[in-house]
Design a protein around this motif. Structure first.
Motif, PDB file in Angstrom:
ATOM      1  N   PRO A 193      -3.783  15.015  60.650  1.00  0.00           N
ATOM      2  CA  PRO A 193      -2.744  14.350  60.508  1.00  0.00           C
ATOM      3  C   PRO A 193      -2.246  13.143  60.515  1.00  0.00           C
ATOM      4  CG  PRO A 193      -4.052  14.090  63.149  1.00  0.00           C
ATOM      5  CD  PRO A 193      -4.915  14.657  61.900  1.00  0.00           C
ATOM      6  N   LEU A 194      -1.275  13.028  60.023  1.00  0.00           N
ATOM      7  CA  LEU A 194      -0.236  11.882  59.063  1.00  0.00           C
ATOM      8  C   LEU A 194      -0.378  11.072  59.741  1.00  0.00           C
ATOM      9  CD1 LEU A 194       3.066  13.636  58.582  1.00  0.00           C
ATOM     10  CD2 LEU A 194       1.090  13.596  56.640  1.00  0.00           C
ATOM     11  N   ALA A 195      -0.844  10.695  60.903  1.00  0.00           N
ATOM     12  CA  ALA A 195      -0.883   9.268  61.805  1.00  0.00           C
ATOM     13  C   ALA A 195      -1.481   9.358  63.550  1.00  0.00           C
ATOM     14  CB  ALA A 195       0.009   8.266  61.334  1.00  0.00           C
ATOM     15  N   LEU A 196      -2.213   8.863  64.099  1.00  0.00           N
ATOM     16  CA  LEU A 196      -2.519   8.660  64.977  1.00  0.00           C
ATOM     17  C   LEU A 196      -2.222   7.531  66.358  1.00  0.00           C
ATOM     18  CD1 LEU A 196      -6.003   9.910  65.333  1.00  0.00           C
ATOM     19  CD2 LEU A 196      -3.857  11.004  65.955  1.00  0.00           C
ATOM     20  N   TRP A 197      -1.190   7.413  66.823  1.00  0.00           N
ATOM     21  CA  TRP A 197      -0.629   6.154  67.971  1.00  0.00           C
ATOM     22  C   TRP A 197      -1.895   6.535  69.167  1.00  0.00           C
ATOM     23  CZ3 TRP A 197       3.964   3.568  66.318  1.00  0.00           C
ATOM     24  CH2 TRP A 197       4.376   4.356  65.599  1.00  0.00           C
ATOM     25  N   VAL A 198      -2.351   4.978  68.984  1.00  0.00           N
ATOM     26  CA  VAL A 198      -3.566   4.952  69.581  1.00  0.00           C
ATOM     27  C   VAL A 198      -3.283   4.051  70.902  1.00  0.00           C
ATOM     28  CG1 VAL A 198      -5.473   6.053  68.309  1.00  0.00           C
ATOM     29  CG2 VAL A 198      -4.652   3.782  68.459  1.00  0.00           C
ATOM     30  N   ARG A 199      -4.135   4.709  72.049  1.00  0.00           N
ATOM     31  CA  ARG A 199      -3.591   2.829  73.722  1.00  0.00           C
ATOM     32  C   ARG A 199      -5.285   2.757  73.862  1.00  0.00           C
ATOM     33  NH1 ARG A 199      -0.977   4.870  79.074  1.00  0.00           N
ATOM     34  NH2 ARG A 199      -2.236   2.607  79.596  1.00  0.00           N
ATOM     35  N   ARG A 250       4.124   5.782  56.914  1.00  0.00           N
ATOM     36  CA  ARG A 250       3.649   6.642  57.867  1.00  0.00           C
ATOM     37  C   ARG A 250       3.984   7.076  59.555  1.00  0.00           C
ATOM     38  NH1 ARG A 250      -0.759   9.653  55.978  1.00  0.00           N
ATOM     39  NH2 ARG A 250      -1.579   9.235  54.018  1.00  0.00           N
ATOM     40  N   ALA A 251       4.436   5.457  60.312  1.00  0.00           N
ATOM     41  CA  ALA A 251       5.338   5.340  61.272  1.00  0.00           C
ATOM     42  C   ALA A 251       6.275   6.668  61.253  1.00  0.00           C
ATOM     43  CB  ALA A 251       5.206   4.558  62.201  1.00  0.00           C
ATOM     44  N   TYR A 252       6.674   6.682  59.826  1.00  0.00           N
ATOM     45  CA  TYR A 252       8.627   7.228  60.208  1.00  0.00           C
ATOM     46  C   TYR A 252       7.434   8.333  60.225  1.00  0.00           C
ATOM     47  CZ  TYR A 252      11.976   9.289  57.617  1.00  0.00           C
ATOM     48  OH  TYR A 252      13.403   9.900  56.459  1.00  0.00           O
ATOM     49  N   LEU A 253       7.246   8.813  58.820  1.00  0.00           N
ATOM     50  CA  LEU A 253       7.173  10.338  58.827  1.00  0.00           C
ATOM     51  C   LEU A 253       6.337  10.564  59.914  1.00  0.00           C
ATOM     52  CD1 LEU A 253       5.395   9.839  54.907  1.00  0.00           C
ATOM     53  CD2 LEU A 253       7.104  10.633  55.898  1.00  0.00           C
ATOM     54  N   SER A 254       5.545  10.548  60.794  1.00  0.00           N
ATOM     55  CA  SER A 254       4.931  10.548  62.132  1.00  0.00           C
ATOM     56  C   SER A 254       6.032  11.656  62.446  1.00  0.00           C
ATOM     57  CB  SER A 254       3.882  10.464  62.398  1.00  0.00           C
ATOM     58  OG  SER A 254       5.075   8.962  63.788  1.00  0.00           O
ATOM     59  N   ARG A 255       7.085  11.049  62.620  1.00  0.00           N
ATOM     60  CA  ARG A 255       8.179  11.084  64.301  1.00  0.00           C
ATOM     61  C   ARG A 255       9.308  12.727  62.956  1.00  0.00           C
ATOM     62  NH1 ARG A 255      10.770   9.331  68.092  1.00  0.00           N
ATOM     63  NH2 ARG A 255       9.504   7.724  68.684  1.00  0.00           N
ATOM     64  N   VAL A 256       9.457  12.200  61.727  1.00  0.00           N
ATOM     65  CA  VAL A 256      10.315  13.514  61.534  1.00  0.00           C
ATOM     66  C   VAL A 256       9.826  15.024  61.486  1.00  0.00           C
ATOM     67  CG1 VAL A 256      11.784  11.260  60.205  1.00  0.00           C
ATOM     68  CG2 VAL A 256       9.892  13.017  58.578  1.00  0.00           C
ATOM     69  N   ALA A 257       8.120  14.859  61.222  1.00  0.00           N
ATOM     70  CA  ALA A 257       8.066  16.128  60.983  1.00  0.00           C
ATOM     71  C   ALA A 257       7.421  16.730  62.648  1.00  0.00           C
ATOM     72  CB  ALA A 257       7.254  16.508  59.613  1.00  0.00           C
TER      73      ALA A 257
END
Length: 381
Positions: free
Chosen positions: A105-111, A9-16
């Protein structure tokens, strides 16, 4: 949770570039690991290829994890317990009905230290103009502060003006707040809000569906707005011009069946003209206090949502019950007819019907709305 799923999912979040409907469909069909393998190999449909071919060779998973972990962040995925499954059901429902921006979303980056599912159990989005007036900033600050005191999470976009005032008000009350960005969580945007974003991460969460190092762009703000709308039980537009990003968030809110509210402003104020337009058209209900915001989101969805989350056949009360009882048993009824029969005004009926649909009590048919076949909830006698 297998690490292979998170890495895929990390990879897919960047490619599209989100939202990516064809890629989302592929992930739903094959699962994230197989979908990632297919994208890398280029063995995908033309539709998926159009969304991924420009970036499919870009694999920065290890670097992305390193960057976000250094910020005390993480990658949140739908397979995690922390994923806000209930709020995002509105996105899935909207996409099923052809709303082009209604994709999860395919994934969420959270901080940050917050737990996203918990933070959004009761949340309100507060949005508005970047070029806010003193009046608008004061209202947004008071709303942010009051909502936090009422135990409601404030969701906004960390922009200048209304967004910053709403976040700041919530933080001043010691409440949690969620900032949804149109760039990577490692990118302080606007730069002047680097300190604000740090404070938000300590008391809530900074969230983005864009991986680290992604910079903001106009189309990303519009895409981001659907998440702000989805994460709140309703949206308050404090100030907005006739053409503004806040009105885009308002449109998403209405499409998701959430409560849309607008704050009236001076009739001479250009920064309130968009709010007045939403009120005049009946798309939004007017609010002038925190109590009215809490009342509106509770009456139009929170009690119903809470009952549904518990999966108990609890009674439906108030306007929700009246709208439910006005629905046809076998044939559809128009929204206008439901409003007349129930005595609930049209904007509220439009907000409630999708909530009843999400709860499994109503369904949309060709000639309007009817009760679902398995709806057996009853109000108190």
């Amino acid at each position: 949770m297998p690490e292979s799923i998170r890495r895929a999912r990390a990879y897919l979040s960047r490619v599209a570039e989100p939202p990516a409907p064809a890629l989302a469909a592929l992930v739903a069909e094959q699962g994230p690991v197989r979908a990632a393998e297919s994208v890398r190999a280029g063995t995908v449909s033309d539709a998926v290829g159009r969304e991924t071919s420009a970036r499919r060779t870009v694999d920065r998973v290890d670097e992305d994890f390193r960057i976000v972990h250094a910020l005390h962040g993480r990658l949140l995925i739908p397979e995690d317990e922390e994923w806000p499954s209930w709020p995002f059901r509105a996105l899935s429902l909207a996409s099923a009905h052809g709303v082009r921006f209604g994709y999860e979303p395919l994934a969420l980056w959270v901080r940050g230290l917050g737990h996203l599912a918990t933070l959004t159990e009761r949340a309100v989005a507060v949005v508005g103009s970047r070029a806010a007036s003193g009046y608008g900033r004061q209202v947004a600050t008071e709303f942010g502060h009051g909502l936090a005191e009422a135990g409601v999470t404030v969701v906004s976009g960390a922009a200048f003006g209304i967004d910053a005032a709403a976040h700041s008000g919530s933080l001043a009350a010691g409440g949690p707040t969620v900032a949804v960005l149109a760039c990577g969580v490692d990118v302080p945007y606007p730069v002047a809000h680097e300190g604000l974003l740090d404070r938000i991460s300590r008391h809530g969460l900074v969230v983005s569906e864009y991986p680290p190092a992604h910079t903001p762009a106009r189309h990303r703000f519009l895409t981001r707005n659907r998440l702000i709308a989805a994460l709140g039980d309703g949206t308050v537009v404090v100030e907005a011009g006739r053409r503004s990003g806040a009105k885009n968030t308002a449109a998403a809110t209405s499409a998701f069946g959430r409560v849309l509210m607008a704050v009236p402003g001076p009739v001479t104020s250009a920064t309130s003209s968009g709010c007045h337009e939403l009120l005049r058209s009946g798309e939004a209900v007017p609010v002038s206090s925190v109590a009215e915001v809490v009342e509106s989101t509770g009456r139009l969805g929170f009690d119903l949502v809470e009952a549904t989350r518990s999966r108990e056949k609890a009674p439906v009360h108030g306007d929700a019950m009246r709208v439910f009882e006005a629905l046809g048993l076998r044939r559809g009824v128009s929204v206008e007819a439901v409003a007349v029969e129930s005595g609930v005004d049209l904007p509220m009926v439009r907000a409630l019907l999708p909530e009843l649909e999400l709860a499994g009590l109503a369904e949309r048919v060709d000639d309007g709305w009817k009760r679902s076949h398995d709806s057996d909830w009853r109000g108190d006698a």
